[in-house]
Design a protein around this motif. Sequence first.
Motif, PDB file in Angstrom:
ATOM      1  N   ARG A 176       0.844  -1.189   0.000  1.00  0.00           N
ATOM      2  CA  ARG A 176       0.000   0.000   0.000  1.00  0.00           C
ATOM      3  C   ARG A 176       0.882   1.242   0.000  1.00  0.00           C
ATOM      4  O   ARG A 176       1.941   1.269   0.651  1.00  0.00           O
ATOM      5  CB  ARG A 176      -0.930   0.017   1.213  1.00  0.00           C
ATOM      6  CG  ARG A 176      -1.883  -1.177   1.263  1.00  0.00           C
ATOM      7  CD  ARG A 176      -2.645  -1.209   2.579  1.00  0.00           C
ATOM      8  NE  ARG A 176      -3.470  -0.032   2.769  1.00  0.00           N
ATOM      9  CZ  ARG A 176      -4.718   0.091   2.318  1.00  0.00           C
ATOM     10  NH1 ARG A 176      -5.275  -0.918   1.662  1.00  0.00           N
ATOM     11  NH2 ARG A 176      -5.408   1.191   2.518  1.00  0.00           N
ATOM     12  N   ALA A 177       0.445   2.274  -0.717  1.00  0.00           N
ATOM     13  CA  ALA A 177       1.234   3.500  -0.806  1.00  0.00           C
ATOM     14  C   ALA A 177       1.499   4.100   0.563  1.00  0.00           C
ATOM     15  O   ALA A 177       2.596   4.585   0.835  1.00  0.00           O
ATOM     16  CB  ALA A 177       0.521   4.508  -1.698  1.00  0.00           C
ATOM     17  N   GLU A 178       0.510   4.019   1.451  1.00  0.00           N
ATOM     18  CA  GLU A 178       0.673   4.642   2.765  1.00  0.00           C
ATOM     19  C   GLU A 178       1.675   3.901   3.644  1.00  0.00           C
ATOM     20  O   GLU A 178       2.090   4.423   4.686  1.00  0.00           O
ATOM     21  CB  GLU A 178      -0.667   4.753   3.483  1.00  0.00           C
ATOM     22  CG  GLU A 178      -1.435   3.464   3.643  1.00  0.00           C
ATOM     23  CD  GLU A 178      -2.432   3.216   2.522  1.00  0.00           C
ATOM     24  OE1 GLU A 178      -3.480   2.603   2.796  1.00  0.00           O
ATOM     25  OE2 GLU A 178      -2.148   3.651   1.380  1.00  0.00           O
ATOM     26  N   LEU A 181       4.977   5.636   1.409  1.00  0.00           N
ATOM     27  CA  LEU A 181       4.910   7.097   1.328  1.00  0.00           C
ATOM     28  C   LEU A 181       4.071   7.618   2.486  1.00  0.00           C
ATOM     29  O   LEU A 181       2.995   8.178   2.314  1.00  0.00           O
ATOM     30  CB  LEU A 181       4.322   7.511  -0.019  1.00  0.00           C
ATOM     31  CG  LEU A 181       4.964   6.847  -1.246  1.00  0.00           C
ATOM     32  CD1 LEU A 181       4.239   7.238  -2.516  1.00  0.00           C
ATOM     33  CD2 LEU A 181       6.441   7.202  -1.331  1.00  0.00           C
ATOM     34  N   HIS A 196      10.250   5.480  -5.672  1.00  0.00           N
ATOM     35  CA  HIS A 196       9.383   4.457  -5.064  1.00  0.00           C
ATOM     36  C   HIS A 196       8.715   3.564  -6.095  1.00  0.00           C
ATOM     37  O   HIS A 196       7.777   2.821  -5.774  1.00  0.00           O
ATOM     38  CB  HIS A 196       8.314   5.123  -4.189  1.00  0.00           C
ATOM     39  CG  HIS A 196       7.461   6.129  -4.919  1.00  0.00           C
ATOM     40  ND1 HIS A 196       6.354   5.771  -5.651  1.00  0.00           N
ATOM     41  CD2 HIS A 196       7.568   7.468  -5.025  1.00  0.00           C
ATOM     42  CE1 HIS A 196       5.808   6.858  -6.176  1.00  0.00           C
ATOM     43  NE2 HIS A 196       6.526   7.900  -5.816  1.00  0.00           N
ATOM     44  N   PHE A 201       2.178  -1.718  -4.736  1.00  0.00           N
ATOM     45  CA  PHE A 201       1.089  -0.732  -4.721  1.00  0.00           C
ATOM     46  C   PHE A 201       0.993   0.064  -6.029  1.00  0.00           C
ATOM     47  O   PHE A 201      -0.044   0.656  -6.320  1.00  0.00           O
ATOM     48  CB  PHE A 201       1.214   0.219  -3.518  1.00  0.00           C
ATOM     49  CG  PHE A 201       2.347   1.213  -3.568  1.00  0.00           C
ATOM     50  CD1 PHE A 201       2.247   2.381  -4.310  1.00  0.00           C
ATOM     51  CD2 PHE A 201       3.507   1.000  -2.845  1.00  0.00           C
ATOM     52  CE1 PHE A 201       3.283   3.302  -4.342  1.00  0.00           C
ATOM     53  CE2 PHE A 201       4.545   1.915  -2.857  1.00  0.00           C
ATOM     54  CZ  PHE A 201       4.427   3.073  -3.615  1.00  0.00           C
ATOM     55  N   SER A 202       2.060   0.062  -6.826  1.00  0.00           N
ATOM     56  CA  SER A 202       2.019   0.808  -8.090  1.00  0.00           C
ATOM     57  C   SER A 202       2.137  -0.103  -9.311  1.00  0.00           C
ATOM     58  O   SER A 202       2.133   0.378 -10.441  1.00  0.00           O
ATOM     59  CB  SER A 202       3.136   1.852  -8.122  1.00  0.00           C
ATOM     60  OG  SER A 202       4.407   1.251  -7.945  1.00  0.00           O
ATOM     61  N   SER A 383       8.911   8.010 -10.762  1.00  0.00           N
ATOM     62  CA  SER A 383       7.817   7.187 -10.231  1.00  0.00           C
ATOM     63  C   SER A 383       6.493   7.786 -10.680  1.00  0.00           C
ATOM     64  O   SER A 383       6.369   8.998 -10.863  1.00  0.00           O
ATOM     65  CB  SER A 383       7.860   7.145  -8.696  1.00  0.00           C
ATOM     66  OG  SER A 383       9.130   6.764  -8.217  1.00  0.00           O
ATOM     67  N   PRO A 386       0.445   9.064  -7.719  1.00  0.00           N
ATOM     68  CA  PRO A 386      -0.805   8.343  -7.428  1.00  0.00           C
ATOM     69  C   PRO A 386      -2.025   9.179  -7.816  1.00  0.00           C
ATOM     70  O   PRO A 386      -2.439  10.085  -7.079  1.00  0.00           O
ATOM     71  CB  PRO A 386      -0.724   8.114  -5.914  1.00  0.00           C
ATOM     72  CG  PRO A 386       0.171   9.191  -5.406  1.00  0.00           C
ATOM     73  CD  PRO A 386       1.147   9.490  -6.495  1.00  0.00           C
ATOM     74  N   ARG A 392      -1.326  12.959  -1.636  1.00  0.00           N
ATOM     75  CA  ARG A 392      -0.011  12.337  -1.708  1.00  0.00           C
ATOM     76  C   ARG A 392       0.700  12.728  -3.012  1.00  0.00           C
ATOM     77  O   ARG A 392       1.919  12.941  -3.024  1.00  0.00           O
ATOM     78  CB  ARG A 392      -0.157  10.818  -1.593  1.00  0.00           C
ATOM     79  CG  ARG A 392       1.151  10.073  -1.385  1.00  0.00           C
ATOM     80  CD  ARG A 392       0.933   8.648  -0.880  1.00  0.00           C
ATOM     81  NE  ARG A 392       0.803   8.589   0.573  1.00  0.00           N
ATOM     82  CZ  ARG A 392      -0.299   8.282   1.224  1.00  0.00           C
ATOM     83  NH1 ARG A 392      -1.411   7.995   0.549  1.00  0.00           N
ATOM     84  NH2 ARG A 392      -0.316   8.250   2.537  1.00  0.00           N
TER      85      ARG A 392
END
Length: 438
Positions: A176-178, A181, A196, A201-202, A383, A386, A392
């Motif tokens: 997960r991004a959180e 990041l 990243h 998550f990406s 990167s 999002p 973010r």
Amino acid sequence: MDHTPQPDPTAARTLARLRAGELQGCTRLDLRGGGLTELPAEVLMLADTLEVLDVSGNALSSLPDGLARLTRLHTLFASSNRFTALPPVLGRLPVLDTMGFKANQIAEVPAAALAPTLRWLILTDNRIAALPSTLTDCSRMQKLMLAGNRLTRLPAGIDRLQRLELLRLSANAFERAEHALTDELLALPQLAWLAHAGNPFSAAREQAAQATTTVAPIAWRELRLQALLGEGASGHIHAAQWQPADGPAQDVAVKLFKGAVTSDGLPACEIAATLRAGRHPHLVGVLGALADHPDGTQGLVLPRLAPQWKPLAGPPSMVSCSRDVYSADLHLSVAQATSVARAATEALDHLHACGLAHGDLYAHNLLVDGEGRALLSDLGAASLLPEDDPQRSAALQALDRRALEILLDEVALHCDVAPSPEVITGSNTHDSSDTRPA
């Protein structure tokens, strides 16, 4: 079968001199590629003087407890060895500043292994799934290289690293991004360079971006490699001639990646970002991704620039850590500085509009021709922003803007008459809502 590497002749001679007592009093010791399976006991005899030790490219899997006697050692490189755990003795080195254990097999980082004096830590391309909370005790940390591991979360208290300026989190296992990041991370006051890409998550968005590119791949058989133009941390750049099936031959440059993981992340992510960014007057641009290399090597085919195009500065040194090194005789007129800074600003605006963060906006990635024209290069740390998380995304763009401000300040220092950033760019670079030149 014995897989111990054969000693490099230079390292073998150095080792012989060390064992003969000829290096007493030395401050630097280079045993790279020495075929070592253990640290020579004679190294510990340099406890009163040794400051820099490089044992990269050996077959080491441990370090002796006596290493802690090296009270002046501030720089240690042990990349490309056989460590499976970071030795706890490292945490007892009283002035350790810079440490590199890239490309080992490290799965464990004991809490005791991280010296609180560390300013630059390189653990790229290992098997690390978790980092100890003692990382956040390293209050001097400026540069943290963690790409190519198995991290799923950052340790609690990351906000204590108030001096952190550069961080590489690419090619890990953040779901997960959180988790990568975090709000605490993105709020760090000095952070300006962050990579990243290549995390779970990406992954879906990165695959979709690759699938939608309109740039056709270029077959290896259509290329004829020529002289080596340059080498970076991630790959070699060759001059080449491209003979497309449906057009005239043209001179190009070919970037061939060195391995599966670079210091910034995955070659595939750099390729995808470069294709997504496409062409722009202030980007080097791209002609296509390399296809069908006989060894499976990944690469990019780029426009060939004329010889007068040179990097504006050299990359950071061991002393400067996170700051580029400019030539002492670099002098820019206000017109040149204005042109260079506007090019960097417009290139960054374009990347953000394409949904990309650059992550490595440095003068050494800005090519100039001596007349004030400039091209931004190297999307190795780029990167995807999002798109489903505006807050973010804005924070990541703000990091790029901070890097741009640092670059503009450095450019101004090399002007004949140093103008303000507003004069250089023709805009207010501190206003992230509108950073385009007037």
